[in-house]
Design a protein around this motif. Structure first.
Motif, PDB file in Angstrom:
ATOM      1  N   GLN A 127      72.800 -90.640  39.599  1.00 30.32           N
ATOM      2  CA  GLN A 127      72.308 -91.798  38.859  1.00 30.32           C
ATOM      3  C   GLN A 127      73.026 -93.071  39.317  1.00 30.32           C
ATOM      4  O   GLN A 127      72.410 -94.132  39.439  1.00 30.32           O
ATOM      5  CB  GLN A 127      72.518 -91.568  37.369  1.00 30.32           C
ATOM      6  CG  GLN A 127      71.789 -92.545  36.496  1.00 30.32           C
ATOM      7  CD  GLN A 127      71.841 -92.130  35.051  1.00 30.32           C
ATOM      8  OE1 GLN A 127      72.853 -91.636  34.579  1.00 30.32           O
ATOM      9  NE2 GLN A 127      70.751 -92.334  34.358  1.00 30.32           N
ATOM     10  N   GLN A 128      74.300 -92.963  39.579  1.00 33.65           N
ATOM     11  CA  GLN A 128      75.053 -94.115  40.078  1.00 33.65           C
ATOM     12  C   GLN A 128      74.436 -94.634  41.375  1.00 33.65           C
ATOM     13  O   GLN A 128      74.274 -95.846  41.552  1.00 33.65           O
ATOM     14  CB  GLN A 128      76.517 -93.734  40.300  1.00 33.65           C
ATOM     15  CG  GLN A 128      77.269 -93.451  39.026  1.00 33.65           C
ATOM     16  CD  GLN A 128      78.654 -92.886  39.277  1.00 33.65           C
ATOM     17  OE1 GLN A 128      79.193 -92.990  40.378  1.00 33.65           O
ATOM     18  NE2 GLN A 128      79.243 -92.278  38.259  1.00 33.65           N
ATOM     19  N   GLN A 129      74.081 -93.726  42.269  1.00 31.79           N
ATOM     20  CA  GLN A 129      73.475 -94.134  43.541  1.00 31.79           C
ATOM     21  C   GLN A 129      72.125 -94.816  43.324  1.00 31.79           C
ATOM     22  O   GLN A 129      71.794 -95.787  44.008  1.00 31.79           O
ATOM     23  CB  GLN A 129      73.333 -92.930  44.478  1.00 31.79           C
ATOM     24  CG  GLN A 129      74.666 -92.405  44.983  1.00 31.79           C
ATOM     25  CD  GLN A 129      75.495 -93.491  45.650  1.00 31.79           C
ATOM     26  OE1 GLN A 129      75.034 -94.204  46.525  1.00 31.79           O
ATOM     27  NE2 GLN A 129      76.743 -93.632  45.209  1.00 31.79           N
ATOM     28  N   ARG A 130      71.356 -94.329  42.371  1.00 35.68           N
ATOM     29  CA  ARG A 130      70.060 -94.951  42.067  1.00 35.68           C
ATOM     30  C   ARG A 130      70.259 -96.359  41.497  1.00 35.68           C
ATOM     31  O   ARG A 130      69.514 -97.275  41.825  1.00 35.68           O
ATOM     32  CB  ARG A 130      69.260 -94.076  41.108  1.00 35.68           C
ATOM     33  CG  ARG A 130      68.803 -92.763  41.750  1.00 35.68           C
ATOM     34  CD  ARG A 130      68.036 -91.882  40.792  1.00 35.68           C
ATOM     35  NE  ARG A 130      66.828 -92.500  40.280  1.00 35.68           N
ATOM     36  CZ  ARG A 130      65.651 -92.533  40.897  1.00 35.68           C
ATOM     37  NH1 ARG A 130      65.530 -91.961  42.082  1.00 35.68           N
ATOM     38  NH2 ARG A 130      64.610 -93.109  40.344  1.00 35.68           N
ATOM     39  N   ILE A 131      71.268 -96.531  40.667  1.00 37.86           N
ATOM     40  CA  ILE A 131      71.561 -97.846  40.090  1.00 37.86           C
ATOM     41  C   ILE A 131      72.024 -98.804  41.184  1.00 37.86           C
ATOM     42  O   ILE A 131      71.612 -99.967  41.218  1.00 37.86           O
ATOM     43  CB  ILE A 131      72.611 -97.714  38.966  1.00 37.86           C
ATOM     44  CG1 ILE A 131      72.029 -96.912  37.797  1.00 37.86           C
ATOM     45  CG2 ILE A 131      73.092 -99.089  38.503  1.00 37.86           C
ATOM     46  CD1 ILE A 131      73.064 -96.389  36.827  1.00 37.86           C
ATOM     47  N   ILE A 132      72.850 -98.319  42.088  1.00 39.10           N
ATOM     48  CA  ILE A 132      73.318 -99.150  43.200  1.00 39.10           C
ATOM     49  C   ILE A 132      72.125 -99.595  44.051  1.00 39.10           C
ATOM     50  O   ILE A 132      72.022-100.764  44.433  1.00 39.10           O
ATOM     51  CB  ILE A 132      74.373 -98.394  44.034  1.00 39.10           C
ATOM     52  CG1 ILE A 132      75.664 -98.248  43.212  1.00 39.10           C
ATOM     53  CG2 ILE A 132      74.632 -99.093  45.363  1.00 39.10           C
ATOM     54  CD1 ILE A 132      76.645 -97.231  43.769  1.00 39.10           C
ATOM     55  N   GLY A 133      71.203 -98.678  44.333  1.00 38.46           N
ATOM     56  CA  GLY A 133      69.998 -99.036  45.090  1.00 38.46           C
ATOM     57  C   GLY A 133      69.156-100.069  44.362  1.00 38.46           C
ATOM     58  O   GLY A 133      68.657-101.028  44.963  1.00 38.46           O
ATOM     59  N   LEU A 174      84.351-101.218  31.989  1.00 33.13           N
ATOM     60  CA  LEU A 174      84.287-102.183  33.085  1.00 33.13           C
ATOM     61  C   LEU A 174      84.517-101.461  34.404  1.00 33.13           C
ATOM     62  O   LEU A 174      85.452-100.667  34.523  1.00 33.13           O
ATOM     63  CB  LEU A 174      85.351-103.262  32.895  1.00 33.13           C
ATOM     64  CG  LEU A 174      85.366-103.986  31.547  1.00 33.13           C
ATOM     65  CD1 LEU A 174      86.537-104.944  31.484  1.00 33.13           C
ATOM     66  CD2 LEU A 174      84.063-104.707  31.310  1.00 33.13           C
ATOM     67  N   GLY A 175      83.663-101.725  35.375  1.00 27.83           N
ATOM     68  CA  GLY A 175      83.827-101.088  36.681  1.00 27.83           C
ATOM     69  C   GLY A 175      83.787 -99.573  36.586  1.00 27.83           C
ATOM     70  O   GLY A 175      84.608 -98.883  37.183  1.00 27.83           O
ATOM     71  N   ALA A 176      82.829 -99.051  35.852  1.00 27.35           N
ATOM     72  CA  ALA A 176      82.720 -97.601  35.643  1.00 27.35           C
ATOM     73  C   ALA A 176      82.537 -96.850  36.960  1.00 27.35           C
ATOM     74  O   ALA A 176      82.966 -95.713  37.101  1.00 27.35           O
ATOM     75  CB  ALA A 176      81.566 -97.295  34.693  1.00 27.35           C
ATOM     76  N   PHE A 177      81.906 -97.495  37.919  1.00 29.11           N
ATOM     77  CA  PHE A 177      81.761 -96.933  39.266  1.00 29.11           C
ATOM     78  C   PHE A 177      81.571 -98.093  40.220  1.00 29.11           C
ATOM     79  O   PHE A 177      81.369 -99.226  39.802  1.00 29.11           O
ATOM     80  CB  PHE A 177      80.612 -95.920  39.348  1.00 29.11           C
ATOM     81  CG  PHE A 177      79.260 -96.461  38.961  1.00 29.11           C
ATOM     82  CD1 PHE A 177      78.386 -96.937  39.925  1.00 29.11           C
ATOM     83  CD2 PHE A 177      78.853 -96.473  37.636  1.00 29.11           C
ATOM     84  CE1 PHE A 177      77.139 -97.427  39.574  1.00 29.11           C
ATOM     85  CE2 PHE A 177      77.603 -96.956  37.275  1.00 29.11           C
ATOM     86  CZ  PHE A 177      76.745 -97.433  38.244  1.00 29.11           C
ATOM     87  N   ASP A 178      81.679 -97.815  41.514  1.00 30.14           N
ATOM     88  CA  ASP A 178      81.477 -98.896  42.479  1.00 30.14           C
ATOM     89  C   ASP A 178      80.537 -98.452  43.588  1.00 30.14           C
ATOM     90  O   ASP A 178      80.231 -97.273  43.727  1.00 30.14           O
ATOM     91  CB  ASP A 178      82.793 -99.439  43.028  1.00 30.14           C
ATOM     92  CG  ASP A 178      83.614 -98.410  43.767  1.00 30.14           C
ATOM     93  OD1 ASP A 178      83.048 -97.680  44.601  1.00 30.14           O
ATOM     94  OD2 ASP A 178      84.830 -98.342  43.522  1.00 30.14           O
ATOM     95  N   ALA A 179      80.097 -99.420  44.350  1.00 28.65           N
ATOM     96  CA  ALA A 179      79.078 -99.164  45.373  1.00 28.65           C
ATOM     97  C   ALA A 179      79.612 -98.366  46.549  1.00 28.65           C
ATOM     98  O   ALA A 179      78.829 -97.846  47.332  1.00 28.65           O
ATOM     99  CB  ALA A 179      78.486-100.486  45.858  1.00 28.65           C
ATOM    100  N   HIS A 217      63.835 -97.391  43.622  1.00 28.82           N
ATOM    101  CA  HIS A 217      65.147 -96.745  43.776  1.00 28.82           C
ATOM    102  C   HIS A 217      65.718 -96.273  42.453  1.00 28.82           C
ATOM    103  O   HIS A 217      66.533 -95.356  42.421  1.00 28.82           O
ATOM    104  CB  HIS A 217      66.144 -97.709  44.428  1.00 28.82           C
ATOM    105  CG  HIS A 217      65.722 -98.156  45.781  1.00 28.82           C
ATOM    106  ND1 HIS A 217      65.843 -97.370  46.892  1.00 28.82           N
ATOM    107  CD2 HIS A 217      65.141 -99.306  46.194  1.00 28.82           C
ATOM    108  CE1 HIS A 217      65.366 -98.018  47.939  1.00 28.82           C
ATOM    109  NE2 HIS A 217      64.935 -99.192  47.543  1.00 28.82           N
ATOM    110  N   GLY A 218      65.351 -96.934  41.371  1.00 24.99           N
ATOM    111  CA  GLY A 218      65.905 -96.604  40.066  1.00 24.99           C
ATOM    112  C   GLY A 218      65.758 -97.775  39.121  1.00 24.99           C
ATOM    113  O   GLY A 218      65.089 -98.761  39.430  1.00 24.99           O
ATOM    114  N   GLU A 219      66.400 -97.655  37.983  1.00 22.79           N
ATOM    115  CA  GLU A 219      66.303 -98.683  36.954  1.00 22.79           C
ATOM    116  C   GLU A 219      67.694 -99.153  36.559  1.00 22.79           C
ATOM    117  O   GLU A 219      68.627 -98.357  36.477  1.00 22.79           O
ATOM    118  CB  GLU A 219      65.597 -98.117  35.722  1.00 22.79           C
ATOM    119  CG  GLU A 219      65.503 -99.098  34.571  1.00 22.79           C
ATOM    120  CD  GLU A 219      64.819 -98.509  33.356  1.00 22.79           C
ATOM    121  OE1 GLU A 219      63.619 -98.227  33.442  1.00 22.79           O
ATOM    122  OE2 GLU A 219      65.498 -98.322  32.342  1.00 22.79           O
TER     123      GLU A 219
END
Length: 135
Positions: free
Chosen positions: A88-94, A128-133, A53-55
């Protein structure tokens, strides 16, 4: 023999110098980010955790908080901030979901997605909390 079909592929795996430089810059930035987090009381649980999914650059823990940290190194902190794209955020969440499945002992922790911005001659900036799921 010229490059093309039938040409030897012996040097096909040699990385371009700019890719090698970018890789080294990334490793250095991740090391700076990890040192910063440790100084702030975090314990580094994983670095460069890769999944299909990502790194995740850094997985860090402080008390009952688990932070999945994306590290971005650019010429300026502003450029670094804009480099964390929605895709990229979605890949990190995955990737974080995979990490949690493989580390169920952390499933009850508070989760947070942070960004660590790195620029030359500047202290790292920890968002902190740059993005959320849910985005």
């Amino acid at each position: 023999m010229t490059a093309g079909k039938g040409a030897p592929r012996g040097d096909a795996r040699i990385a371009a110098p700019e890719r090698v430089a970018a890789f080294r810059t990334g490793l250095s930035a991740e090391s700076r980010a990890a040192a910063y987090l440790i100084a702030k009381g975090y314990r580094i649980l994983a670095r460069r955790f890769r999944t299909p999914h990502g790194e995740i650059d850094i997985v860090a823990r402080r008390r009952q908080l688990l932070a999945f940290v994306e590290v971005k190194a650019r010429r300026s902190l502003d450029e670094a901030a804009y480099a964390v794209t929605p895709r990229q955020q979605q890949r990190i969440i995955g990737a974080a979901q995979v990490w949690l499945m493989t580390h169920p002992e952390h499933a009850a922790f508070e989760l947070r997605f942070d960004a660590m911005l790195i620029a030359p001659r500047r202290l790292p900036r920890h968002l902190l909390g740059a993005f959320d799921a849910s985005t």
